[in-house]
Design a protein around this motif. Structure first.
Motif, PDB file in Angstrom:
ATOM      1  N   HIS A 265       0.883  -1.251  -0.131  1.00 24.76           N
ATOM      2  CA  HIS A 265       0.016   0.005  -0.198  1.00 24.76           C
ATOM      3  C   HIS A 265       0.785   1.265   0.089  1.00 24.76           C
ATOM      4  O   HIS A 265       1.965   1.300   0.763  1.00 24.76           O
ATOM      5  N   GLU A 266       0.511   2.313  -0.777  1.00 22.89           N
ATOM      6  CA  GLU A 266       1.216   3.549  -0.850  1.00 22.89           C
ATOM      7  C   GLU A 266       1.614   4.179   0.486  1.00 22.89           C
ATOM      8  O   GLU A 266       2.588   4.654   0.755  1.00 22.89           O
ATOM      9  N   TRP A 267       0.510   4.103   1.511  1.00 25.49           N
ATOM     10  CA  TRP A 267       0.901   4.502   2.572  1.00 25.49           C
ATOM     11  C   TRP A 267       1.804   3.678   3.579  1.00 25.49           C
ATOM     12  O   TRP A 267       2.914   4.418   4.131  1.00 25.49           O
ATOM     13  N   PHE A 268       1.924   2.577   3.385  1.00 22.36           N
ATOM     14  CA  PHE A 268       2.759   1.691   3.973  1.00 22.36           C
ATOM     15  C   PHE A 268       4.347   1.866   3.428  1.00 22.36           C
ATOM     16  O   PHE A 268       5.432   1.971   4.144  1.00 22.36           O
ATOM     17  N   GLU A 269       4.237   2.043   2.086  1.00 24.54           N
ATOM     18  CA  GLU A 269       5.397   2.228   1.588  1.00 24.54           C
ATOM     19  C   GLU A 269       6.121   3.530   2.065  1.00 24.54           C
ATOM     20  O   GLU A 269       7.365   3.725   2.307  1.00 24.54           O
ATOM     21  N   LEU A 278       4.195  11.260   7.885  1.00 25.95           N
ATOM     22  CA  LEU A 278       2.834  11.301   8.499  1.00 25.95           C
ATOM     23  C   LEU A 278       2.144   9.957   8.391  1.00 25.95           C
ATOM     24  O   LEU A 278       1.614   9.446   9.292  1.00 25.95           O
ATOM     25  N   GLU A 279       2.498   9.003   7.566  1.00 17.57           N
ATOM     26  CA  GLU A 279       1.994   7.840   7.256  1.00 17.57           C
ATOM     27  C   GLU A 279       2.788   6.959   8.228  1.00 17.57           C
ATOM     28  O   GLU A 279       2.002   5.914   8.749  1.00 17.57           O
ATOM     29  N   ALA A 280       3.984   7.207   8.583  1.00 19.48           N
ATOM     30  CA  ALA A 280       4.555   6.477   9.775  1.00 19.48           C
ATOM     31  C   ALA A 280       3.521   6.109  11.138  1.00 19.48           C
ATOM     32  O   ALA A 280       3.506   5.103  11.618  1.00 19.48           O
ATOM     33  N   GLY A 281       2.792   7.188  11.246  1.00 19.76           N
ATOM     34  CA  GLY A 281       1.880   7.235  12.403  1.00 19.76           C
ATOM     35  C   GLY A 281       0.758   6.312  12.096  1.00 19.76           C
ATOM     36  O   GLY A 281      -0.184   6.121  13.028  1.00 19.76           O
ATOM     37  N   PHE A 282       0.535   5.871  10.943  1.00 19.87           N
ATOM     38  CA  PHE A 282      -0.536   5.119  10.413  1.00 19.87           C
ATOM     39  C   PHE A 282      -0.591   3.725  10.839  1.00 19.87           C
ATOM     40  O   PHE A 282      -1.574   3.002  10.793  1.00 19.87           O
ATOM     41  N   TYR A 283       0.726   3.361  11.247  1.00 19.27           N
ATOM     42  CA  TYR A 283       0.937   1.843  11.447  1.00 19.27           C
ATOM     43  C   TYR A 283       1.570   1.843  12.943  1.00 19.27           C
ATOM     44  O   TYR A 283       2.135   2.546  13.421  1.00 19.27           O
ATOM     45  N   LEU A 284       1.538   0.498  13.547  1.00 19.66           N
ATOM     46  CA  LEU A 284       2.214  -0.085  14.594  1.00 19.66           C
ATOM     47  C   LEU A 284       3.413  -0.268  14.509  1.00 19.66           C
ATOM     48  O   LEU A 284       3.664  -1.626  14.737  1.00 19.66           O
ATOM     49  N   PHE A 285       4.432   0.132  14.298  1.00 21.91           N
ATOM     50  CA  PHE A 285       5.916  -0.148  14.535  1.00 21.91           C
ATOM     51  C   PHE A 285       6.304  -0.410  15.739  1.00 21.91           C
ATOM     52  O   PHE A 285       6.352   0.331  16.841  1.00 21.91           O
ATOM     53  N   THR A 286       6.932  -1.542  15.930  1.00 20.20           N
ATOM     54  CA  THR A 286       7.799  -1.583  17.021  1.00 20.20           C
ATOM     55  C   THR A 286       9.257  -1.629  16.878  1.00 20.20           C
ATOM     56  O   THR A 286       9.961  -1.292  17.983  1.00 20.20           O
ATOM     57  N   ASP A 287      10.052  -1.464  15.697  1.00 15.17           N
ATOM     58  CA  ASP A 287      11.049  -1.246  15.231  1.00 15.17           C
ATOM     59  C   ASP A 287      11.268  -0.946  13.744  1.00 15.17           C
ATOM     60  O   ASP A 287      11.314  -1.741  13.031  1.00 15.17           O
ATOM     61  N   HIS A 288      11.337   0.278  13.588  1.00 14.25           N
ATOM     62  CA  HIS A 288      11.001   0.870  12.391  1.00 14.25           C
ATOM     63  C   HIS A 288      12.272   0.520  11.490  1.00 14.25           C
ATOM     64  O   HIS A 288      13.234   0.505  11.974  1.00 14.25           O
ATOM     65  N   PRO A 289      12.096   0.185  10.329  1.00 16.06           N
ATOM     66  CA  PRO A 289      11.042  -0.118   9.292  1.00 16.06           C
ATOM     67  C   PRO A 289      10.534  -1.559   9.272  1.00 16.06           C
ATOM     68  O   PRO A 289       9.546  -1.540   8.656  1.00 16.06           O
ATOM     69  N   SER A 308      -3.900   7.543  15.278  1.00 12.65           N
ATOM     70  CA  SER A 308      -3.526   8.820  14.277  1.00 12.65           C
ATOM     71  C   SER A 308      -4.853   9.356  13.763  1.00 12.65           C
ATOM     72  O   SER A 308      -5.721   8.717  12.925  1.00 12.65           O
ATOM     73  N   GLN A 309      -5.048  10.613  14.124  1.00 11.62           N
ATOM     74  CA  GLN A 309      -6.256  11.330  13.823  1.00 11.62           C
ATOM     75  C   GLN A 309      -5.844  11.749  12.054  1.00 11.62           C
ATOM     76  O   GLN A 309      -7.047  11.554  11.304  1.00 11.62           O
ATOM     77  N   ALA A 310      -4.638  11.687  11.427  1.00 18.01           N
ATOM     78  CA  ALA A 310      -4.729  11.888   9.824  1.00 18.01           C
ATOM     79  C   ALA A 310      -5.152  10.642   9.643  1.00 18.01           C
ATOM     80  O   ALA A 310      -5.638  10.767   8.186  1.00 18.01           O
ATOM     81  N   LEU A 311      -4.734   9.572  10.041  1.00 18.56           N
ATOM     82  CA  LEU A 311      -5.219   8.269   9.348  1.00 18.56           C
ATOM     83  C   LEU A 311      -6.829   8.337   9.288  1.00 18.56           C
ATOM     84  O   LEU A 311      -7.457   8.170   8.395  1.00 18.56           O
ATOM     85  N   ARG A 312      -7.441   8.535  10.725  1.00 19.24           N
ATOM     86  CA  ARG A 312      -8.944   8.479  10.406  1.00 19.24           C
ATOM     87  C   ARG A 312      -9.501   9.551   9.563  1.00 19.24           C
ATOM     88  O   ARG A 312     -10.562   9.294   9.029  1.00 19.24           O
ATOM     89  N   GLU A 313      -8.788  10.670   9.609  1.00 19.10           N
ATOM     90  CA  GLU A 313      -9.339  11.727   8.520  1.00 19.10           C
ATOM     91  C   GLU A 313      -9.356  11.108   7.017  1.00 19.10           C
ATOM     92  O   GLU A 313     -10.205  11.405   6.263  1.00 19.10           O
ATOM     93  N   ARG A 314      -8.130  10.709   6.620  1.00 17.03           N
ATOM     94  CA  ARG A 314      -8.152  10.079   5.513  1.00 17.03           C
ATOM     95  C   ARG A 314      -8.819   8.839   4.996  1.00 17.03           C
ATOM     96  O   ARG A 314      -9.396   8.553   3.821  1.00 17.03           O
ATOM     97  N   MET A 315      -9.127   7.835   6.154  1.00 16.19           N
ATOM     98  CA  MET A 315      -9.859   6.750   5.797  1.00 16.19           C
ATOM     99  C   MET A 315     -11.138   6.762   6.038  1.00 16.19           C
ATOM    100  O   MET A 315     -12.164   6.225   5.368  1.00 16.19           O
ATOM    101  N   LEU A 316     -11.713   7.472   7.207  1.00 20.38           N
ATOM    102  CA  LEU A 316     -12.949   7.268   7.770  1.00 20.38           C
ATOM    103  C   LEU A 316     -13.786   8.496   7.697  1.00 20.38           C
ATOM    104  O   LEU A 316     -15.217   8.489   7.724  1.00 20.38           O
ATOM    105  N   GLN A 317     -13.279   9.616   8.057  1.00 18.02           N
ATOM    106  CA  GLN A 317     -14.132  10.944   8.249  1.00 18.02           C
ATOM    107  C   GLN A 317     -14.393  11.929   7.317  1.00 18.02           C
ATOM    108  O   GLN A 317     -13.239  12.339   6.432  1.00 18.02           O
ATOM    109  N   GLY A 318     -15.604  12.154   6.891  1.00 20.30           N
ATOM    110  CA  GLY A 318     -15.621  13.096   6.123  1.00 20.30           C
ATOM    111  C   GLY A 318     -15.860  12.522   4.471  1.00 20.30           C
ATOM    112  O   GLY A 318     -15.564  11.555   4.160  1.00 20.30           O
ATOM    113  N   PRO A 319     -16.451  13.466   3.737  1.00 23.24           N
ATOM    114  CA  PRO A 319     -16.902  13.269   2.374  1.00 23.24           C
ATOM    115  C   PRO A 319     -15.436  12.901   1.383  1.00 23.24           C
ATOM    116  O   PRO A 319     -15.919  12.172   0.405  1.00 23.24           O
ATOM    117  N   GLU A 320     -14.502  13.369   1.954  1.00 27.05           N
ATOM    118  CA  GLU A 320     -13.255  12.929   0.695  1.00 27.05           C
ATOM    119  C   GLU A 320     -12.517  11.938   1.498  1.00 27.05           C
ATOM    120  O   GLU A 320     -11.509  11.455   0.820  1.00 27.05           O
TER     121      GLU A 320
END
Length: 635
Positions: A265-269, A278-289, A308-320
């Motif tokens: 996924h482009e977010w994970f890459e 910003l996307e690093a906060g979308f996932y649960l890293f224990t030892d990056h990467p 991650s509020q940014a994840l929720r906005e991008r994935m779940l919240q609002g018309p966009e």
């Protein structure tokens, strides 16, 4: 034989709650039926309001009467809905001779001892779409359903590197890594071309498993949510499907994985490439990467972090957001099924599952809107394999894939004794349990759910993740009984494409069979593999459900169960319907009911109206083998 006909009864259907609450503060009328065979001195309703019990005595109607031929008395009270989840139960004070002197009537039945509030009846604000009350769902795994007549041929040059091109009539593998890469080439235009088949079964709603680009044929490892997979025809094909479905007055829902993405996924890459992104906060890293939490220890499925509020906005919240974009025109989906909803937002001490549901519900209201009755227009259904009751409260999921409260009980009652299929990961095959055990599960588990959640949950006999019904039950006759249970019980009947043909499937992967369109037309080697009797019964039983308000919108009263028989009554002001399910021959069951009309019969069941020494009507149900009967009861 346990019989419940002579016990007091209340359910959450419109006979017993004739005017449900639409807003806080509403006065809600409640009714209780008390058979003459269970004399009582008084009844009281105990309501929890702001956490404190409030008790009100019920009043009996002036004269005894008959309900469906049975003599008894209606009792009634009115309660005020103070809280969004207002729980209530009835105290039944008997005469101590022919009835219990003290008992509670809850959604779990008449209980002769004090018990916790978990199975109390509940007044909730039902905000699920009204159209779901009448929905019959047909589940499609897009790669295996149909390929559009005008779609180009699959070649090694036109498919991703992961894909192994299969012949349409080849049998899918049951196990191993190849299951994720067997590409048959079904697409969205193929679905458009076969909507007549879907409607012929009585289905009016389509549920599509994921349609996003990914690294596998199941597409639960999305590489982006911004596009529709080109293998399925792309975004233009989804628009064509939407228009075709809605032109027929049908609806469709999509499948979203909020628990994880694919590792491509482009977010994970971006997350792996830059720990400060910003996307690093979308996932649960224990030892990056390279060390991160994942779904069931599968490295290709990194888990999302909904803190991650940014994840929720991008994935779940609002018309966009992802959720909002596909609900809006031109796609105009009618809802979402959430993959592994039981795990989403949960990791150790983190539990944001309800927040995810709340975010999705908010976006659905903003984008899809609400109807005149205030109920939402879009449906939110959650995958959940066990007890989902805690996730179905308030503004949580509207319903669940009801494996615990429908699929597994029906399997365990109708199972082929020699099925050899694993049971829940336990060291045993699917057990063959008695009707008493199965009736208890159906009654007691679903008593923990708000009734609207039970009604708006999917009832499925199989899915893309399970063995197929035929492999579980073994015979055509028992599969028809399973279909009758699907049509009869509360919940949204859901048929996995191909199950209506009686196809086998020993694992979820093996069950992802391609549809034999030539065979349905009587052509080719697969024509002889189709069970035409199951195909007929699927349509007949699901159309019967569509014809009867009691089966779609009514309450439920269990009347009797024994090893090989289950008898229940769906209650509704337009007419009650009795359903007799028999897995095998059994001794006659006699009930004090008045049958009006035999609506439908399959297999070896028999229905006989009797008189009695007292002149009161009686109904005798028997079976010479597997079968079912649907009977309209006289008011």
């Amino acid at each position: 034989m346990p019989s419940f006909q002579n016990l007091p009864h209340h359910d959450s259907g419109p006979v017993f709650v004739p005017q449900p609450a639409r807003r806080l503060g509403d006065e809600v009328p409640l009714r209780v039926w008390v058979p003459a065979a269970y004399p009582v001195r008084s009844l009281a309703v105990r309501v929890l309001q702001d956490g404190e019990p409030k008790v009100t005595e019920l009043e009996a109607e002036d004269a005894p009467t008959r309900w469906n031929g049975q003599s008894g008395t209606w009792w009634h009270a009115t309660v005020r809905m103070v809280n969004p989840d207002t729980r209530y139960r009835f105290c039944v004070v008997g005469d101590g001779e022919r009835s219990l002197d003290y008992a509670w009537l809850t959604a779990a039945g008449v209980i002769d001892h004090d018990l916790a509030d978990a199975t109390d009846f509940r007044l909730v604000l039902d905000e699920s779409p009204s159209w779901v009350d009448d929905a019959v769902v047909y589940q499609i795994f897009p790669d295996r359903f149909a390929r559009g007549a005008g779609s180009p041929a699959l070649t090694p040059e036109t498919v991703p590197a992961w894909a192994h091109i299969m012949e349409w009539d080849e049998e899918p593998a049951a196990h191993g890594p190849s299951t994720a890469h067997q590409l048959y080439g079904g697409d969205l235009d193929g679905i458009v071309e076969h909507l007549d088949h879907v409607q012929s079964l009585g289905a009016n709603t389509i549920y599509l498993t994921p349609i996003f680009p990914s690294g596998s044929v199941h597409r639960y490892d999305a590489s982006t949510f911004d596009d529709v997979d080109a293998l399925l025809g792309g975004q233009e094909a989804l628009v064509r499907l939407s228009k075709a479905v809605h032109a027929r007055g049908m609806r469709f829902i999509l499948d979203l994985t909020t628990n994880h993405t694919g590792d491509t996924h482009e977010w994970f890459e971006r997350a792996q490439a830059d720990a400060d992104s910003l996307e690093a906060g979308f996932y649960l890293f224990t030892d990056h990467p390279d060390a991160y939490e994942m779904w069931l220890d599968v490295p290709s499925l990194p888990k999302l972090d909904h803190r991650s509020q940014a994840l929720r906005e991008r994935m779940l919240q609002g018309p966009e957001s992802v959720v909002g974009r596909y609900l809006a025109a031109p796609f105009s989906a009618d809802g979402w099924r959430i993959d592994v909803a039981n795990m989403t937002g949960r990791s150790g001490a983190i539990d944001l599952a309800h927040q995810v549901a709340r975010d999705v519900r908010g976006t659905m209201r903003d984008v899809a809107g609400t109807a005149e009755d205030g109920r939402e227009n879009a449906w939110l259904i959650a995958e959940h394999g066990h007890d989902a009751s805690a996730d179905l409260v308030g503004d949580g999921w509207m319903g669940t894939m009801n494996y615990a409260g429908f699929t597994r009980p029906v399997w365990a009652w109708l199972a082929d004794p020699d099925n050899g299929l694993n049971w829940l990961g336990l060291p045993m095959s699917i057990p063959r349990l008695s009707g008493r055990q199965i009736g208890a599960t159906l009654h007691e588990y679903n008593a923990h759910l708000p009734y609207p959640s039970w009604k708006h949950s999917q009832s499925q006999l199989s899915s893309h993740d399970t063995p197929r019904t035929r492999s579980v039950v073994g015979t055509s006759e028992r599969q028809v009984v399973a279909l009758a249970a699907l049509a009869a019980l509360p919940g949204v009947p859901t048929v996995f494409a191909g199950d209506e043909l009686g196809f086998p499937g020993r694992t979820g992967e093996h069950s992802r069979t391609s549809m034999p369109w030539d065979g349905l037309a009587g052509v080719g080697p697969r024509a002889s593999t189709i069970d035409r009797e199951v195909l007929r019964a699927t349509g007949d039983l699901l159309r019967l459900r569509g014809d009867l308000a009691a089966l779609r919108r009514g309450g439920i009263r269990f009347l009797a169960w024994e090893d090989d028989a289950l008898v229940l009554q769906r209650t509704h002001p337009d007419g009650d319907v009795l359903v007799h399910l028999a897995r095998d021959a059994h001794a006659p069951i006699t009930l004090d009911l008045d049958a009006g009309e035999l609506l439908h019969r399959e297999g070896g069941t028999e229905v006989e109206s009797l008189g009695s020494e007292t002149g009161a009507p009686q109904l005798r149900l028997s079976a010479s083998g597997p079968g079912t009967s649907f009977v309209r009861l006289t008011a």
